[in-house]
Design a protein around this motif. Structure first.
Motif, PDB file in Angstrom:
ATOM      1  N   GLY A  53       0.852  -1.177   0.000  1.00 42.12           N
ATOM      2  CA  GLY A  53       0.000   0.000   0.000  1.00 42.12           C
ATOM      3  C   GLY A  53       0.889   1.228   0.000  1.00 42.12           C
ATOM      4  O   GLY A  53       2.080   1.160  -0.289  1.00 42.12           O
ATOM      5  N   SER A  54       0.353   2.352   0.344  1.00 44.24           N
ATOM      6  CA  SER A  54       1.159   3.567   0.400  1.00 44.24           C
ATOM      7  C   SER A  54       1.278   4.021   1.854  1.00 44.24           C
ATOM      8  O   SER A  54       0.494   3.613   2.713  1.00 44.24           O
ATOM      9  CB  SER A  54       0.501   4.677  -0.436  1.00 44.24           C
ATOM     10  N   GLY A  55       2.288   4.838   2.124  1.00 44.17           N
ATOM     11  CA  GLY A  55       2.449   5.413   3.456  1.00 44.17           C
ATOM     12  C   GLY A  55       2.643   4.375   4.530  1.00 44.17           C
ATOM     13  O   GLY A  55       3.541   3.535   4.473  1.00 44.17           O
ATOM     14  N   ASN A  85       4.854   4.864  -6.735  1.00 43.85           N
ATOM     15  CA  ASN A  85       6.219   4.466  -7.083  1.00 43.85           C
ATOM     16  C   ASN A  85       7.111   4.339  -5.854  1.00 43.85           C
ATOM     17  O   ASN A  85       8.083   3.580  -5.855  1.00 43.85           O
ATOM     18  CB  ASN A  85       6.835   5.475  -8.062  1.00 43.85           C
ATOM     19  N   MET A  86       6.784   5.072  -4.807  1.00 48.11           N
ATOM     20  CA  MET A  86       7.620   5.092  -3.614  1.00 48.11           C
ATOM     21  C   MET A  86       7.675   3.719  -2.946  1.00 48.11           C
ATOM     22  O   MET A  86       8.738   3.290  -2.484  1.00 48.11           O
ATOM     23  CB  MET A  86       7.090   6.127  -2.626  1.00 48.11           C
ATOM     24  N   SER A  87       6.543   3.016  -2.900  1.00 47.79           N
ATOM     25  CA  SER A  87       6.506   1.710  -2.235  1.00 47.79           C
ATOM     26  C   SER A  87       7.426   0.711  -2.918  1.00 47.79           C
ATOM     27  O   SER A  87       8.141  -0.053  -2.265  1.00 47.79           O
ATOM     28  CB  SER A  87       5.079   1.173  -2.201  1.00 47.79           C
ATOM     29  N   ARG A  92      12.556  -2.452  -3.359  1.00 42.87           N
ATOM     30  CA  ARG A  92      13.819  -2.736  -4.053  1.00 42.87           C
ATOM     31  C   ARG A  92      15.009  -2.569  -3.128  1.00 42.87           C
ATOM     32  O   ARG A  92      15.989  -3.319  -3.204  1.00 42.87           O
ATOM     33  CB  ARG A  92      13.961  -1.822  -5.269  1.00 42.87           C
ATOM     34  N   LEU A  93      14.935  -1.592  -2.232  1.00 40.32           N
ATOM     35  CA  LEU A  93      16.012  -1.385  -1.272  1.00 40.32           C
ATOM     36  C   LEU A  93      16.103  -2.557  -0.292  1.00 40.32           C
ATOM     37  O   LEU A  93      17.187  -2.900   0.186  1.00 40.32           O
ATOM     38  CB  LEU A  93      15.804  -0.080  -0.505  1.00 40.32           C
ATOM     39  N   MET A 103       6.023  -4.953  -9.886  1.00 37.46           N
ATOM     40  CA  MET A 103       5.035  -4.583 -10.893  1.00 37.46           C
ATOM     41  C   MET A 103       3.957  -3.699 -10.272  1.00 37.46           C
ATOM     42  O   MET A 103       3.858  -3.571  -9.045  1.00 37.46           O
ATOM     43  CB  MET A 103       4.414  -5.831 -11.521  1.00 37.46           C
ATOM     44  N   GLN A 104       3.150  -3.102 -11.117  1.00 37.13           N
ATOM     45  CA  GLN A 104       2.103  -2.191 -10.656  1.00 37.13           C
ATOM     46  C   GLN A 104       0.750  -2.626 -11.216  1.00 37.13           C
ATOM     47  O   GLN A 104       0.666  -3.299 -12.243  1.00 37.13           O
ATOM     48  CB  GLN A 104       2.407  -0.756 -11.081  1.00 37.13           C
TER      49      GLN A 104
END
Length: 218
Positions: A53-55, A85-87, A92-93, A103-104
């Motif tokens: 999700g986000s945040g 894109n942030m998630s 990846r980190l 993927m999105q």
């Protein structure tokens, strides 16, 4: 005669579908059966889909993944909403292996979007999710509340019924949900789609007895 045959086919088909549905509902929530080769060989890894999700949702999932037995849950596929894109950058980190894929998917419902208009966007997300799920066919799905997970989990449930793939859904409700479940959690709980449902507050477990209280994960 033709009418009688048609009616008989409808009855048989309906009976088979209902029987399969009851079997899936009975199996849902049962522990994963370990897959291992002959002798005492180690268990085979399970392909895992991780819905971000986000945040705060992403922060909680990343925290959970940091203690995940990565050799047990592999390969890993990360999915986030098309506008997030942030998630995926954070995922990846976290990853150190090239076997993971990112993927999105179209978001079923944006934050603040009306429930009426979200019907259309959810249908689009279902179509996109169906294509992705056919491609991935995960054995395990990990999610923790974003609306993005709902169409994917619904598709996974349908795949169970038709016999395409048995994906075990593990849902962890957000720590921000203290008194009531999120809409995503409520849907997966009420429809018996989640195989294992976890909450981080004891009062939620008392209110939803099929959930498992695991304490605060953050």
């Amino acid at each position: 005669m033709a009418c009688t045959v048609a009616i008989a086919l409808i009855i048989v088909t309906t009976t088979l579908i209902v029987t399969r549905l009851l079997y899936v509902l009975h199996r849902t929530g049962k522990p994963l059966k370990p897959r291992s080769s002959k002798g005492s060989a180690p268990q085979q890894p399970l392909s895992t889909l991780i819905v971000l999700g986000s945040g705060g949702h992403t922060a909680e999932m990343i925290n959970l993944l940091s203690v995940l037995q990565k050799d047990r849950f592999a390969p890993r596929f990360y999915i986030a909403a098309a506008t997030d894109n942030m998630s995926l950058q954070k995922a990846r980190l976290l990853e150190e292996t090239s076997s993971s894929q990112f993927m999105q998917i179209y978001r079923s419902r944006e934050v603040g979007q009306s429930y009426i208009t979200s019907v259309w966007t959810t249908l689009i997300a279902l179509a996109h999710g169906f294509w992705l799920m056919l491609r991935i066919r995960p054995q395990v799905i990990l999610c923790n509340g974003p609306g993005t997970c709902v169409p994917l989990c619904v598709i996974a449930f349908l795949f169970k019924i038709v016999g395409i793939r048995w994906s075990s859904v593990f849902y962890v409700e957000s720590i921000a949900r203290v008194q009531r479940l999120s809409l995503s959690g409520l849907l997966l709980y009420k429809l018996h789609i989640a195989d294992q449902f976890f909450v981080q507050w004891p009062q939620l477990q008392r209110k939803y007895p099929r959930a498992h209280y695991v304490g605060c994960l953050m």
